[in-house]
Design a protein around this motif. Structure first.
Motif, mmCIF file in Angstrom:
data_model
loop_
_atom_site.group_PDB
_atom_site.id
_atom_site.type_symbol
_atom_site.label_atom_id
_atom_site.label_comp_id
_atom_site.label_asym_id
_atom_site.label_seq_id
_atom_site.Cartn_x
_atom_site.Cartn_y
_atom_site.Cartn_z
ATOM 1 N N TYR A 1 0.836 -1.215 0.000
ATOM 2 C CA TYR A 1 0.000 0.000 0.000
ATOM 3 C C TYR A 1 0.869 1.263 0.000
ATOM 4 O O TYR A 1 0.633 2.197 -0.777
ATOM 5 N N ARG B 1 2.568 1.754 -3.314
ATOM 6 C CA ARG B 1 1.605 2.224 -4.323
ATOM 7 C C ARG B 1 1.306 3.714 -4.141
ATOM 8 O O ARG B 1 1.228 4.472 -5.123
ATOM 9 N N LYS C 1 2.117 6.742 -6.871
ATOM 10 C CA LYS C 1 1.071 7.673 -7.369
ATOM 11 C C LYS C 1 1.502 9.115 -7.199
ATOM 12 O O LYS C 1 1.235 9.960 -8.043
#
Length: 231
Positions: free
Chosen positions: A222, A225, A229
């Motif tokens: 998580y 990621r 982004k």
């Protein structure tokens, strides 16, 4: 780089702990099967018991023998818990044959009083009796295995260290304790927990470690990621 190494190392550690608990569960299942087999077998004689290799685990064997008290020598194994009560496991020193090692016979569990300076009053075996019962060996305490024997009799001890008991008595002692099925004139409870943690407990712990490993991996994924982004 250090963060990556630490992350991978922690994940591998959690997985390793899970597999370790699985191996412990397998071992406990083997021990339980061994105990069941020994309890179904005929009792050993004392000679047969003494002839077993020193490396042989003795817990679960049955023994049938006649014993004679060696005075009123009783060891009180400290820090025992039974049905929520703190107390002692009373073990009396017995003789089978004059030339053989002495045998510790469990009298049972005795609750401790409020004042540790005062030892509980104990029943004793005062004459020869024939016992049939099961044998056990206490697991060694990894933090401390010394006897820490106090003065006088009954003698309070902290661990069931057979070699140090032999030194205290100045006489050889059998490597296992006999827990009789019954003792004439003595009606103390006899706790029996040869396997402290069951296989099911270890399986539960394994599931916890694997769950923590999965949760940690998801958390790391998580954060990776989120950072990708942002970039």
């Amino acid at each position: 780089m250090l963060v990556i190494l630490a992350t991978v190392s922690l994940f591998l550690l959690l997985v390793k702990l899970g597999f370790w608990q699985l191996s412990r569960a397998e071992l406990k299942e083997e021990l339980q099967s061994q105990l069941t087999s020994r309890q179904a077998a005929a009792p050993l004689s004392y000679r047969k018991l003494l002839s077993l290799p020193a490396s042989e685990p003795l817990t679960g064997y049955k023994l049938s023998t006649t014993v004679t008290p060696v005075g009123n020598k009783v060891f009180l194994l400290d820090n025992q818990i039974f049905n929520g009560q703190v107390g002692y496991l009373a073990l009396q020193v017995m003789q089978v044959n004059p030339i053989d090692p002495w045998l510790l016979v469990e009298l049972g569990f005795v609750p401790a009083g409020n004042d540790r300076r005062v030892l509980p009053k104990l029943p004793h075996i005062n004459q020869s009796q024939t016992f049939t019962g099961r044998l056990y060996q206490k697991q060694a305490n990894p933090m401390s295995s010394d006897l820490f024997a106090e003065e006088g009799w009954p003698k309070r001890v902290q661990n069931l260290n057979i070699s140090q008991i032999e030194t205290t008595l100045n006489h050889p002692v059998a490597l296992a304790v006999l827990q009789p099925e019954s003792i004439k004139g003595i009606n103390l409870p006899h706790p029996w927990q040869p396997i402290p943690l069951s296989a099911q407990k270890h399986l539960g712990y394994a599931l916890q470690w694997f769950s923590m490993a999965v949760a940690f991996a998801l958390l790391v994924f998580y954060f990776i990621r989120v950072r990708l982004k942002k970039k």
